[in-house]
Design a protein around this motif. Structure first.
Motif, PDB file in Angstrom:
ATOM      1  N   LYS A  86     -21.409 -48.221 -20.463  1.00 40.55           N
ATOM      2  CA  LYS A  86     -22.387 -49.124 -21.089  1.00 40.55           C
ATOM      3  C   LYS A  86     -22.756 -48.643 -22.491  1.00 40.55           C
ATOM      4  O   LYS A  86     -22.892 -49.457 -23.416  1.00 40.55           O
ATOM      5  N   GLU A  87     -22.919 -47.328 -22.641  1.00 43.16           N
ATOM      6  CA  GLU A  87     -23.311 -46.784 -23.943  1.00 43.16           C
ATOM      7  C   GLU A  87     -22.183 -46.943 -24.962  1.00 43.16           C
ATOM      8  O   GLU A  87     -22.425 -47.272 -26.128  1.00 43.16           O
ATOM      9  N   TRP A 117     -19.869 -49.256 -24.893  1.00 43.34           N
ATOM     10  CA  TRP A 117     -19.787 -50.693 -25.189  1.00 43.34           C
ATOM     11  C   TRP A 117     -20.917 -51.099 -26.136  1.00 43.34           C
ATOM     12  O   TRP A 117     -20.710 -51.881 -27.060  1.00 43.34           O
ATOM     13  N   ARG A 118     -22.111 -50.540 -25.910  1.00 40.97           N
ATOM     14  CA  ARG A 118     -23.257 -50.894 -26.746  1.00 40.97           C
ATOM     15  C   ARG A 118     -23.052 -50.452 -28.194  1.00 40.97           C
ATOM     16  O   ARG A 118     -23.415 -51.164 -29.137  1.00 40.97           O
TER      17      ARG A 118
END
Length: 243
Positions: A159-160, A162-163
């Protein structure tokens, strides 16, 4: 006869997955130490650390315990099992394609083995294709092995990434990875086959009964060490970019 058939793609995929999982679990501490040493050199490039391996081991064991040496095993497994399978799959198919092409070129002289250059090309192309497809797994592995990040599991890391970088973020370091993987696999295949041939010639001349397992093991170790040493600069560049 059915027993005379060559192993198919499923067999190559299964064998690749099993070997990938086994080697991943056994060798993960060395992979983690490699990442930590490359990370520490990036942070103190002007003053190289003495005995970096010993210092890295002490640091990991002191702060994370002995099991900390296996940090990053899960993303390594998620990458290596399919990655090794894909490599063996591509290797099998490209070998067959190159052998068919060489036989077509040679005409009336059928070949059962690839030439040295073909072995190199097959190894390089197979590793490059598999490496590119598994690039997101490689990035996750490096991030989880590094002490610079404190993620809440693999999903937290994903997630990090991708963010901060979107889809492109999962392919950071793809170029140096390809520059490392392709020459590594090409050199490995070239040296592996050459060393096996030398071993068999030596055994034949000296009338030594050399087991095939010994031949392949010695060839694999020597070829792997040599190819790793020659392509290490690109591995360092890859890790620096991904961290």
């Amino acid at each position: 006869m059915a027993g005379d058939k060559k192993p198919g793609s499923a067999m190559h995929l299964g064998a690749g997955a099993l070997s990938g999982v086994t080697s991943c679990v056994l060798l993960q501490p060395f992979d983690l130490l490699k990442t930590r040493i490359q990370q520490s050199h990036a942070q103190s490039a002007t003053s190289p650390t003495k005995n970096p391996v010993v210092k890295a081991i002490r640091s990991v064991v002191t702060t994370e315990g002995v099991l900390g040496l296996w940090r990053g095993t899960v993303p390594s497994l998620l990458r290596n099992a399919p990655g090794t399978s894909l490599y063996f799959y591509f290797l099998n198919h490209t070998k067959n394609m190159c052998l068919a092409l060489e036989n077509r070129i040679s005409g009336n002289v059928p070949r059962t083995k690839l030439s040295s250059m073909s072995n190199m090309a097959v190894g390089a192309s197979s590793r490059a294709m598999a490496g590119f497809l598994l690039m997101p797994g490689t990035l996750l592995k490096v991030h989880c092995e590094s002490s610079l990040y404190k993620y809440a599991g693999i999903m937290g890391a994903a997630k990090e990434i991708w963010r901060s970088g979107g889809l492109r973020g999962f392919f950071v370091g793809a170029v140096p990875t390809a520059i490392r993987d392709a020459p590594y696999a090409g050199l490995y295949m070239l040296m592996y086959e050459a060393i096996k041939s030398k071993e068999r010639d030596f055994a034949l001349k000296r009338s030594v009964d050399l087991a095939e397992t010994t031949v392949t093991m010695v060839a694999g170790v020597l070829a792997g060490l040599s190819a790793s040493y020659l392509t290490q600069p690109f591995d360092l560049v890859k890790t620096r970019m991904q961290l």
